[in-house]
Design an enzyme around this catalytic site. Sequence first.
Site, PDB file in Angstrom:
ATOM      1  N   LYS A  53       0.837  -1.085   0.073  1.00 48.18           N
ATOM      2  CA  LYS A  53       0.084   0.051   0.037  1.00 48.18           C
ATOM      3  C   LYS A  53       0.860   1.243   0.058  1.00 48.18           C
ATOM      4  O   LYS A  53       0.578   2.273  -0.567  1.00 48.18           O
ATOM      5  CB  LYS A  53      -0.949  -0.236   1.250  1.00 48.18           C
ATOM      6  CG  LYS A  53      -2.130  -1.082   1.062  1.00 48.18           C
ATOM      7  CD  LYS A  53      -2.704  -1.328   2.373  1.00 48.18           C
ATOM      8  CE  LYS A  53      -3.915  -2.337   2.089  1.00 48.18           C
ATOM      9  NZ  LYS A  53      -4.716  -2.903   3.407  1.00 48.18           N
ATOM     10  N   GLN A  97      -4.836  -1.858   9.475  1.00 47.75           N
ATOM     11  CA  GLN A  97      -4.627  -3.196   8.877  1.00 47.75           C
ATOM     12  C   GLN A  97      -5.714  -4.159   9.817  1.00 47.75           C
ATOM     13  O   GLN A  97      -5.136  -4.167  10.857  1.00 47.75           O
ATOM     14  CB  GLN A  97      -3.224  -3.516   8.494  1.00 47.75           C
ATOM     15  CG  GLN A  97      -3.210  -4.674   7.675  1.00 47.75           C
ATOM     16  CD  GLN A  97      -3.802  -4.377   6.290  1.00 47.75           C
ATOM     17  OE1 GLN A  97      -3.827  -3.583   5.851  1.00 47.75           O
ATOM     18  NE2 GLN A  97      -4.061  -5.675   5.786  1.00 47.75           N
ATOM     19  N   ASP A 120     -11.322   2.211   3.687  1.00 39.51           N
ATOM     20  CA  ASP A 120     -11.571   0.818   3.592  1.00 39.51           C
ATOM     21  C   ASP A 120     -12.989   0.662   3.285  1.00 39.51           C
ATOM     22  O   ASP A 120     -13.206  -0.472   2.723  1.00 39.51           O
ATOM     23  CB  ASP A 120     -11.124   0.291   4.837  1.00 39.51           C
ATOM     24  CG  ASP A 120      -9.810  -0.512   4.707  1.00 39.51           C
ATOM     25  OD1 ASP A 120      -9.334  -0.830   3.804  1.00 39.51           O
ATOM     26  OD2 ASP A 120      -9.268  -0.430   5.756  1.00 39.51           O
TER      27      ASP A 120
END
Length: 293
Positions: A53, A97, A120
């Site tokens: 990422k 995460q 997200d």
Amino acid sequence: MMQLIDGKATATAIKAEIAEEVRQIVANGGKQPHLAAVLVGHDGGSETYVKNKVIACEQCGFKSTLIRFEENVTEAELLACVDKLNKDEDVDGFIVQLPLPKHIDEQKIVEAVDYRKDVDGFHPINVGRMAIGLPCFISATPLGILTLLQRYGIATSGKKCVVLGRSNIVGKPMAQLMLQKQYGDATVTVCHSHSPSLKDECREADIIVAAIGRPDFVTADMVKEGAVVIDVGTTRVEDPSRKGGFRLNGDVKYDEVAPKCSFITPVPGGVGPMTICSLMKNTLSAGKKEFYK
Ligand code: GUN
């Protein structure tokens, strides 16, 4: 003829488009998009995803910040970090995460994230808005799959789509999106580990999205001739012949399924690169305040 869906090449092309847009934004005096990522512990998979990422941010011309905590971080410390990122005016979007260690309430963390920075698309406000077709951040993996279907000109309207798996991150949002008129406009069936008719449902499907996390689960006898097969599986399987000691295994038994398909995604190089690319798209949207002021 079977056609391979090249997620890696598609992601590379989209990241170049994003980088060009960022160049124009900055040239016009606008702000460089900024993504922050919070990583807890040292899980190999999570380390790799977050590293990729950060690399993707560079490729898109974004600023990125990585915040690390050890496995023993407290929930309060993590909540304080989320609060700080919520308030940081330079940060356009951020992710925590997953998975998190067992002593931390994952849902509590997800809901602490300001939905306007939730790139997200995991916050219930974004999940709810997505489900009723309102502008919002959409979970990166389903969004990446929709983008692949669009870019390869694969028709979904009126088709029979079977989604295997019901996770909050992939299965459920994928089914919602394929159902909605503005996205898939398909007839959708969701199957999971307790669906007795799973194989029969798959055999009827024009499009199969496999997201159950069981290596080689989808076999040739489950796939209709000419079907489109999207493989979301990324299970790490021990493989001493590889330099890391493992390989990524999809949910589809590729060698026997591929010859029956009109289109299929490989693992790796299919859905995976598109997931990260969609996170970049969401971060650009956050920077432009496309969904929320
Ligand atoms: N873990 C597995 N997939 C994801 C994802 O898309 N985002 C985050 N934050 N964690 C994940």
